[in-house]
Scaffold this motif. Structure first.
Motif, short mmCIF file in Angstrom:
data_model
loop_
_atom_site.label_atom_id
_atom_site.label_comp_id
_atom_site.label_asym_id
_atom_site.label_seq_id
_atom_site.Cartn_x
_atom_site.Cartn_y
_atom_site.Cartn_z
N ARG A 68 27.39 27.35 6.48
CA ARG A 68 27.83 26.00 6.11
C ARG A 68 29.12 25.95 5.31
O ARG A 68 29.65 24.87 5.06
N ILE A 69 29.64 27.09 4.90
CA ILE A 69 30.89 27.10 4.15
C ILE A 69 32.02 27.42 5.12
O ILE A 69 32.31 28.59 5.40
N ASN A 70 32.63 26.37 5.65
CA ASN A 70 33.66 26.54 6.67
C ASN A 70 35.06 26.22 6.16
O ASN A 70 36.03 26.30 6.91
N GLY A 71 35.18 25.83 4.91
CA GLY A 71 36.48 25.48 4.36
C GLY A 71 36.37 25.30 2.86
O GLY A 71 35.29 25.40 2.27
N LEU A 72 37.50 25.03 2.23
CA LEU A 72 37.53 24.90 0.77
C LEU A 72 36.63 23.77 0.29
O LEU A 72 35.99 23.88 -0.76
N ALA A 73 36.56 22.68 1.04
CA ALA A 73 35.72 21.55 0.63
C ALA A 73 34.25 21.95 0.58
O ALA A 73 33.53 21.63 -0.38
N GLN A 74 33.79 22.67 1.62
CA GLN A 74 32.40 23.10 1.62
C GLN A 74 32.12 24.13 0.52
O GLN A 74 31.06 24.13 -0.10
N GLY A 75 33.10 25.02 0.27
CA GLY A 75 32.94 25.98 -0.80
C GLY A 75 32.85 25.32 -2.16
O GLY A 75 32.01 25.68 -3.00
N ARG A 76 33.69 24.30 -2.35
CA ARG A 76 33.64 23.54 -3.61
C ARG A 76 32.31 22.83 -3.78
O ARG A 76 31.69 22.88 -4.84
N ASP A 77 31.84 22.18 -2.71
CA ASP A 77 30.57 21.46 -2.79
C ASP A 77 29.40 22.41 -3.04
O ASP A 77 28.46 22.08 -3.77
N VAL A 158 31.64 34.51 -6.00
CA VAL A 158 32.05 35.59 -5.10
C VAL A 158 31.53 35.33 -3.68
O VAL A 158 32.25 35.55 -2.70
N PHE A 159 30.30 34.85 -3.57
CA PHE A 159 29.73 34.54 -2.25
C PHE A 159 30.57 33.49 -1.52
O PHE A 159 30.89 33.65 -0.34
N ALA A 160 30.94 32.42 -2.23
CA ALA A 160 31.74 31.38 -1.60
C ALA A 160 33.06 31.95 -1.10
O ALA A 160 33.51 31.64 0.03
N GLY A 161 33.69 32.81 -1.90
CA GLY A 161 34.95 33.42 -1.47
C GLY A 161 34.78 34.29 -0.24
O GLY A 161 35.59 34.25 0.68
N TRP A 165 36.45 33.79 3.52
CA TRP A 165 37.23 34.87 4.12
C TRP A 165 36.61 35.30 5.45
O TRP A 165 37.32 35.56 6.43
N ALA A 166 35.27 35.35 5.49
CA ALA A 166 34.59 35.77 6.71
C ALA A 166 34.83 34.80 7.86
O ALA A 166 34.88 35.20 9.03
N ARG A 167 34.95 33.51 7.56
CA ARG A 167 35.21 32.53 8.61
C ARG A 167 36.54 32.81 9.30
O ARG A 167 36.73 32.51 10.47
N ARG A 168 37.45 33.38 8.55
CA ARG A 168 38.78 33.64 9.10
C ARG A 168 38.85 34.97 9.83
O ARG A 168 39.52 35.09 10.86
N PHE A 169 38.15 35.97 9.31
CA PHE A 169 38.30 37.32 9.85
C PHE A 169 37.05 37.84 10.56
O PHE A 169 37.02 38.97 11.01
N GLY A 170 35.98 37.03 10.63
CA GLY A 170 34.79 37.45 11.35
C GLY A 170 33.61 37.69 10.43
O GLY A 170 33.78 38.16 9.30
N ILE A 171 32.41 37.35 10.92
CA ILE A 171 31.21 37.43 10.10
C ILE A 171 30.87 38.86 9.71
O ILE A 171 30.25 39.11 8.67
N ALA A 172 31.29 39.84 10.54
CA ALA A 172 31.01 41.23 10.21
C ALA A 172 31.64 41.61 8.88
O ALA A 172 31.12 42.46 8.15
N LEU A 173 32.76 40.94 8.55
CA LEU A 173 33.42 41.24 7.29
C LEU A 173 32.53 40.90 6.10
O LEU A 173 32.55 41.60 5.08
#
Length: 372
Positions: A68-77, A158-161, A165-173
């Motif tokens: 559910r964290i697909n962008g800065l807004a979701q991370g903030r929420d 740290v989890f939100a960050g 990052w994983a959304r951009r570079f892949g879930i395996a990251l």
């Protein structure tokens, strides 16, 4: 089982129930009453139950927010919601501890000097900001168990960050980074913590990172393959975890999070007979209020110690009513009072705060969508 299917499970009832039971174990660990339970190794090493909380937290957060964290807004929420979950009761308990110091200063009812030592005024600010276990203090401050709130908030950030990052570079990251963080946390505890896993304000943040991100890995395993639901396996792993708490000392305690990880995996599906037994409604309710049990009990212990000293019932660092059986009754009464106050806290503090912030975020999201 696919990750999508795993994400449809709304609650992990057995895991919640076990969290409630282990929260009581933490209370017994702190409770200085000379009862038949006091010297049991399971109670004396009860601080290790906190590591179950960290692993479970990583597991549940990965389940609830991993997709559910697909962008800065979701991370903030996400972070706003987590603050709304843990901060209100933490702030209330801190306020009550401060109030006790004010009463000490005004009435001198207790010989302990007010606002000194672990109750110094500076700690109020770091506690309110939830940074008091991140190297800002040189001792455990105010509501001692609340060090875990500070460490947990670090894990959320740290989890939100990582999710962004994983959304951009892949879930395996996210898995790779989780493994790195879990190993790093364990190495720091082994190398630097003076009492290994019994570290709180010193390296509790590393202890939390170790458990939390191990929990995220356990969730990935669970989303790929559920436990078979075998009663013997559930019972074996739970008994092994309890046996570990019973015997673990010194550097061996660092294995605690690894011991709890398979317990969480095997109970997560609520499939086997032991897991289903744990879904008994009173146990699930105990799990619901476990955060209150954890944060409330220390203030009650402080008040009990003040009363015991005045009544001459405090001997050799323990409260003693003169009979082990009376001490047992005092222990049971104390646990009952903690649970009752935790139920009230859940109803009147934790749930209203969580719901109010959730409603505010939904309204703001609706306004933003309308303007967009």
């Amino acid at each position: 089982m696919t990750e999508t299917t795993a994400a449809t499970q709304p609650r992990f009832l057995a895991l919640d129930a076990l969290r409630g039971v282990l929260a009581l174990l933490v209370v017994l660990f702190h409770l200085p009453v000379d009862s038949h339970l006091r010297d049991l190794p399971l109670v004396m090493h009860g601080y290790l139950a906190v590591d179950y909380f960290f692993v479970l937290s990583g597991f549940v957060i990965a389940h609830s927010y991993g997709q559910r964290i697909n962008g800065l807004a979701q991370g903030r929420d996400f972070l706003i919601k987590r603050v709304a979950r843990v901060w209100p009761l933490h702030a209330v308990m801190l306020g009550l501890f401060v109030l006790l110091e004010v009463v000490r200063a005004l009435t001198h009812f207790d010989p302990v000097p007010p606002f000194t030592g672990d109750r110094a005024p500076g700690g109020i600010v770091t506690n309110l900001l939830m940074i008091h276990a991140l190297g800002t203090e040189d001792s455990q401050t105010w509501n001692g168990p609340a060090w875990a709130v500070s460490a947990e908030m670090l894990c959320y950030v740290v989890f939100a960050g990582i999710m962004l990052w994983a959304r951009r570079f892949g879930i395996a990251l996210s898995l790779i980074l989780s493994l790195i963080l879990a190993v790093l946390g364990a190495v720091i505890v082994v190398s630097l913590a003076p009492r290994w896993m019994n570290t709180t304000w010193e390296y509790g943040w590393a202890r939390a990172l170790y458990g939390f991100f191990l929990g995220l890995i356990v969730y990935r395993v669970f989303s790929w393959r559920r436990a078979p639901g075998k009663g013997w396996l559930e019972a074996l792993l739970i008994l092994a975890a309890l046996a570990f708490i019973w015997v673990a000392t010194g550097p061996w305690t660092v294995l605690a999070s690894l011991v709890f990880a398979p317990v969480i995996w095997v109970l997560a599906g609520d499939r086997g007979p032991v897991a289903r037994a744990l879904t008994w409604k009173p146990l699930v309710k105990l799990g619901d209020v476990s955060y209150g049990v954890y944060l409330i009990h220390m203030l009650l212990i402080v008040l009990m110690l003040i009363a015991a000293r005045k009544l001459g019932l405090f001997h050799e660092r323990r409260v003693d009513l003169g009979s082990m059986w009376l001490n047992d009754l005092l222990t049971l009464g104390f646990l009952a009072l903690v649970i009752a106050l935790a139920v009230a806290s859940y109803r009147y503090i934790e749930t209203p705060a969580r719901d109010a912030v959730g409603a505010w975020l939904r309204r703001r999201s609706g306004v933003s969508s309308a303007h967009g």
